[in-house]
Design a protein around this motif. Sequence first.
Motif, PDB file in Angstrom:
ATOM      1  N   LYS A 173       0.850  -1.183   0.000  1.00  0.00           N
ATOM      2  CA  LYS A 173       0.000   0.000   0.000  1.00  0.00           C
ATOM      3  C   LYS A 173       0.881   1.226   0.000  1.00  0.00           C
ATOM      4  O   LYS A 173       2.100   1.137   0.180  1.00  0.00           O
ATOM      5  CB  LYS A 173      -0.885  -0.013   1.265  1.00  0.00           C
ATOM      6  N   GLU A 347      -2.653   8.715  -6.437  1.00  0.00           N
ATOM      7  CA  GLU A 347      -2.872   7.306  -6.113  1.00  0.00           C
ATOM      8  C   GLU A 347      -2.898   6.408  -7.340  1.00  0.00           C
ATOM      9  O   GLU A 347      -2.556   5.235  -7.268  1.00  0.00           O
ATOM     10  CB  GLU A 347      -4.171   7.150  -5.319  1.00  0.00           C
ATOM     11  N   THR A 348      -3.295   6.978  -8.472  1.00  0.00           N
ATOM     12  CA  THR A 348      -3.309   6.176  -9.691  1.00  0.00           C
ATOM     13  C   THR A 348      -1.888   5.759 -10.067  1.00  0.00           C
ATOM     14  O   THR A 348      -1.632   4.593 -10.383  1.00  0.00           O
ATOM     15  CB  THR A 348      -3.935   6.984 -10.842  1.00  0.00           C
ATOM     16  N   GLY A 351      -0.626   3.332  -7.589  1.00  0.00           N
ATOM     17  CA  GLY A 351      -1.290   2.040  -7.803  1.00  0.00           C
ATOM     18  C   GLY A 351      -0.587   1.223  -8.862  1.00  0.00           C
ATOM     19  O   GLY A 351      -0.389   0.022  -8.698  1.00  0.00           O
ATOM     20  N   GLN A 352      -0.168   1.906  -9.935  1.00  0.00           N
ATOM     21  CA  GLN A 352       0.512   1.163 -10.989  1.00  0.00           C
ATOM     22  C   GLN A 352       1.841   0.601 -10.491  1.00  0.00           C
ATOM     23  O   GLN A 352       2.221  -0.518 -10.838  1.00  0.00           O
ATOM     24  CB  GLN A 352       0.710   2.063 -12.205  1.00  0.00           C
ATOM     25  N   LEU A 354       2.498  -0.277  -7.410  1.00  0.00           N
ATOM     26  CA  LEU A 354       2.174  -1.407  -6.542  1.00  0.00           C
ATOM     27  C   LEU A 354       1.791  -2.632  -7.363  1.00  0.00           C
ATOM     28  O   LEU A 354       2.179  -3.758  -7.050  1.00  0.00           O
ATOM     29  CB  LEU A 354       1.032  -1.025  -5.581  1.00  0.00           C
ATOM     30  N   ASP A 355       1.028  -2.411  -8.443  1.00  0.00           N
ATOM     31  CA  ASP A 355       0.647  -3.525  -9.318  1.00  0.00           C
ATOM     32  C   ASP A 355       1.880  -4.196  -9.904  1.00  0.00           C
ATOM     33  O   ASP A 355       1.965  -5.417  -9.962  1.00  0.00           O
ATOM     34  CB  ASP A 355      -0.230  -3.015 -10.473  1.00  0.00           C
ATOM     35  N   ARG A 356       2.819  -3.367 -10.331  1.00  0.00           N
ATOM     36  CA  ARG A 356       4.010  -3.944 -10.952  1.00  0.00           C
ATOM     37  C   ARG A 356       4.820  -4.734  -9.929  1.00  0.00           C
ATOM     38  O   ARG A 356       5.366  -5.791 -10.247  1.00  0.00           O
ATOM     39  CB  ARG A 356       4.862  -2.847 -11.583  1.00  0.00           C
TER      40      ARG A 356
ATOM     41  N   TYR C  62       1.522  -6.123 -16.520  1.00  0.00           N
ATOM     42  CA  TYR C  62       1.039  -6.819 -15.330  1.00  0.00           C
ATOM     43  C   TYR C  62      -0.451  -7.087 -15.369  1.00  0.00           C
ATOM     44  O   TYR C  62      -0.927  -8.005 -14.736  1.00  0.00           O
ATOM     45  CB  TYR C  62       1.428  -6.094 -14.040  1.00  0.00           C
ATOM     46  N   GLN C 242      -7.235  -7.334  -8.808  1.00  0.00           N
ATOM     47  CA  GLN C 242      -6.924  -6.110  -9.524  1.00  0.00           C
ATOM     48  C   GLN C 242      -8.175  -5.272  -9.738  1.00  0.00           C
ATOM     49  O   GLN C 242      -8.132  -4.045  -9.660  1.00  0.00           O
ATOM     50  CB  GLN C 242      -6.280  -6.451 -10.860  1.00  0.00           C
ATOM     51  N   ARG C 250      -8.025   2.430  -5.579  1.00  0.00           N
ATOM     52  CA  ARG C 250      -7.570   3.495  -6.464  1.00  0.00           C
ATOM     53  C   ARG C 250      -8.682   4.465  -6.830  1.00  0.00           C
ATOM     54  O   ARG C 250      -8.429   5.444  -7.501  1.00  0.00           O
ATOM     55  CB  ARG C 250      -7.027   2.885  -7.772  1.00  0.00           C
TER      56      ARG C 250
END
Lengths: 361, 363, 287
Positions: A173, A347-348, A351-352, A354-356, C62, C242, C250
């Motif tokens: 997070k 946050e966008t 977020g990316q 964190l996704d990676r 991803y 996701q 998000r």
Amino acid sequence: MKRLDRKTRKHALMLSLALVTGGFAGGAMAEELRLITWGGYAPDDVVAQFEKETGIDVKVTLSNNEDMISKLRATGGAGFDLAQPSQDRIVGVQRQFNIYKPIDFSRVNTEQLQPSMVKATKDSTELSGKHYGVPAVWGTSGLIVHNSVADSVKDYTDLCDPAVAGEVSYRLKRPTLIGFGFALGLDPFSAYNDRDRYDSILAQVEDKLIDCKANVKTYWTGGDQLLALLRTGEVKAAMAWDAGGWKLNAENPEIRFVAPESGALGWIDTFAIPRRSENEEAAYKWINFVMQPEIAAKITNASGNFTASKGADEFVRAELADAYRASFNDEAINNIKWYPPVPPGLETVEGQVLDRVQAAN
Amino acid sequence: MTSHSDLSCTGLVRRFSGHTAVDHVSLDVPAGTFFSILGPSGCGKTTLLRLLAGFDKPDEGDIHIRGQRMNDVPPNHRPVNMVFQHLALFPTMSVGENIGYGLKRQKVPAAERQKRIVQVLEQVGLPDLAGRNPQQLSGGQRQRVALARCLVLKPTLLLLDEPLGALDLKLREQMKVELKHLQKAFGTTFVYITHDQSEAMVMSDQVAVMRNGRFDQVAPPEVLYRQPETPFVAGFVGDNNRLRGDLVSVEGELADIRLDDGSRVRGRIACEGLEPGSRVDLFVRPESLVLAGEAINPGYTGMDARIRTTLFDGANSRVEAEAAGQTVYARLPQDGSAPRLGENAAVRLAWDPILARVFEAAT
Amino acid sequence: MMKDSASRLSLWLLLTPFLLWILLLVLVPHLQMLRVSFQVRESWDTLVWGFDQYQNFFTESYYWRTFVRTGVMSLFTTFLTLIIAFPIAWYIARLARGRARGLLFLACLIPFWASELVRTYGWMILLRESGLISSWLQLLGLADAPVEMLYNDVAVIIGLVYNGLLFMVVPLVTTLDGMDENLVEAGYDLGGGHLTVMREVVVPWAMPGIVSGCIVVFMLTLGSYLTPILMGGKDSAWFTQQIFTQFITRFNWEQGAALGVLLLFLSSVIVWIGLRLSGQSLRKVMG
């Protein structure tokens, strides 16, 4: 924008209609306060005492920042009479989704609050000259470490040390991104409004977190899960909240909460009033009620976190106060990095990242 | 165990908890014969058939097929195929695939397989149906497919488990004859079980009458009919009248019997060890009974009876009469020779004692 | 004529709640989601139409890697569930009698009285480093240090198979129950071995049950959320997660909606392919 607005309104209308009918079906005509808050912020005995003194029924929904915002966003700020988001998550959200109404400070008993916190919260929740938050509970994120590894884990980045391989946990997070940023010697907060600089900080943090992944046992998702991992010794060092660390310390003195060298991350949870609150009166009553020193101390005892109430410390359990003092000396307190308001859109990007990290192997 | 018997069993026993379903059964089926096992339900005939097919194992005794001991051979390796009571055609396969299933297992090449499927379907009288689904066929057609599915494999032995049971009466009559023809045409040895004595009689070369896990009598249908060796066979095979009485005396092979109302009749002794005074049953077939007016054949024996009713059924018409306190049926010849009989008319029923059979009365 | 229209009216009245349910809770939300997925947030207060979200899906590796991973693992889980459920269903439908049968069914059902969360925690207690299996292994001398069995793909699949088992067993039992015992015997009688009878007779017969079980389990697995996250640990990436993240963490409803539409599309396509390959139609499978 217009279309979106109309749609949201329509949604909100349908939902509140459902809620209203639901409320009638419940049959209760008694006054009611619908509170959406964090676990431990509305202990049963406090609720019972409030209900007894005011005759207002309190309905508590447990939540977290993201969930609170989502729920209020879905209804356009209806469904709850009082919410407790973190102070840094108010302005950006308010600007995007318009889900809160300004606080009328004349109805808040600021006498019993710590002035410095009131000021800080007012500043960070200001939008077009109006203020949206009253400080309630504060705490920090830092490190919970077992004594056996305390020498090697002194900062967030030390979680990537081979000495603790496979015995580490943290969340995927944004606090983790910020914490690692500071530990890498960067200053993410100052870059909040400089997108390019912030992106480059995030890029470095991302690399570090991907490198560090092998060290991690699991990314924790809930407080209880993390406590179980630490309690059983499966995890020896974690990035987590202070309250959790103190709770474990009470059970096992070998486990401690440590303020990292680069500084603990400080947050303040507030009281904020949803835009379509149906019982503002009760909301203010609750704010003034729970911020009385004795009541606030009960909240501290239940949640492990300290409140903005003035003079509540003397009613707090002794071992909690001791644990607090053991974790924070004056230097550590001064070194706390308080979250500034999060600008929208940040946050966008985060977020990316964190996704990676999540998807990396 | 003769070299030309296709199936020979010795002392087969199969016990289930509490009762013996097959109790020391021995049998011998010569190659190319139609062998039926006839018995009421629960007599153990299905168990016996399952032992032969290999779905079940005997507790004692041996099964030999063409001289090979089969006890430990699993069903898929026995030269035996079975037509199930409900046929068990594979519903997920077409008729052709059903028939091809066994051939495929024998690794018959596809072209050869096709040829044999077409051939066997022609033999059973169902050309051009290979592509159909079994569910689309009539009862009789399905029957033939089930037969073809087995016969195409050229088994040593074909087992049939009351396959005609589900058909309606008319079709059943027709299929009886057809089965017999098919058996002759293929020359395969059939072992057929049924509870319907007419099926067994019409089709079989040999019939075994089974009761309580044992064979009562094994004989060609005609012998079974004319010379039953046990009262059970006498009563089970074909229609029969049973008269109970006491044995008075024995003259040669004939017995003199006193019925319960005092009238005296005679019949041929069919079992050993009968002493005067013992209770006996006399069996006489309806067609052996003659409705005698005044003129009675001197060698005949007879009794008085009272007509209850006449049952018209074409060639099988009968009268129901009461004699010696028992119900008796007599055939009514339809050649015009029979007298007109009113209800309650008194008649005399006569028969040639040689055609009646006397057994010790079953208790 | 009167009677005709009256019965038609009552039919419509009977159908109304169902139609409303479908319309309001299934159709409308999905259409809404489809719509939102094509909206692009240009700045804080302007929305335009566009394919950006879908473009994101294909350009950000991803997203589609998680997508593929979720699909493949769900297929594998479904297959494994089938392999495990078949003998169980066979036993219940063909071998067990009377009381034993009821008890077995109950044994399959009981875990579902608890929520998915509780079931997952149950497995976590068993598999974790300080858990039961690990300590048994040490006790038996098979391991000399605690063994971590949680937080990997195997653990995720165990959890998912467990969650799907009942939904595979029930349709299998139903179809196998209706099978004539003689069919199996005929299969052997005509020369088939165990494998042949299984392949040529039993499986084709059970196909409707297999396919409907597989569809349900696949959908369930694809859409599961708690199990992969709790048991998968750091590599738990699952597509639903996701979507959840986009919506809840998000506040990016547009991206979340696009991912949701893609998931719906993926599951529909895979189910369609499955039906095609097995030669079944949806009508046949669903009764």
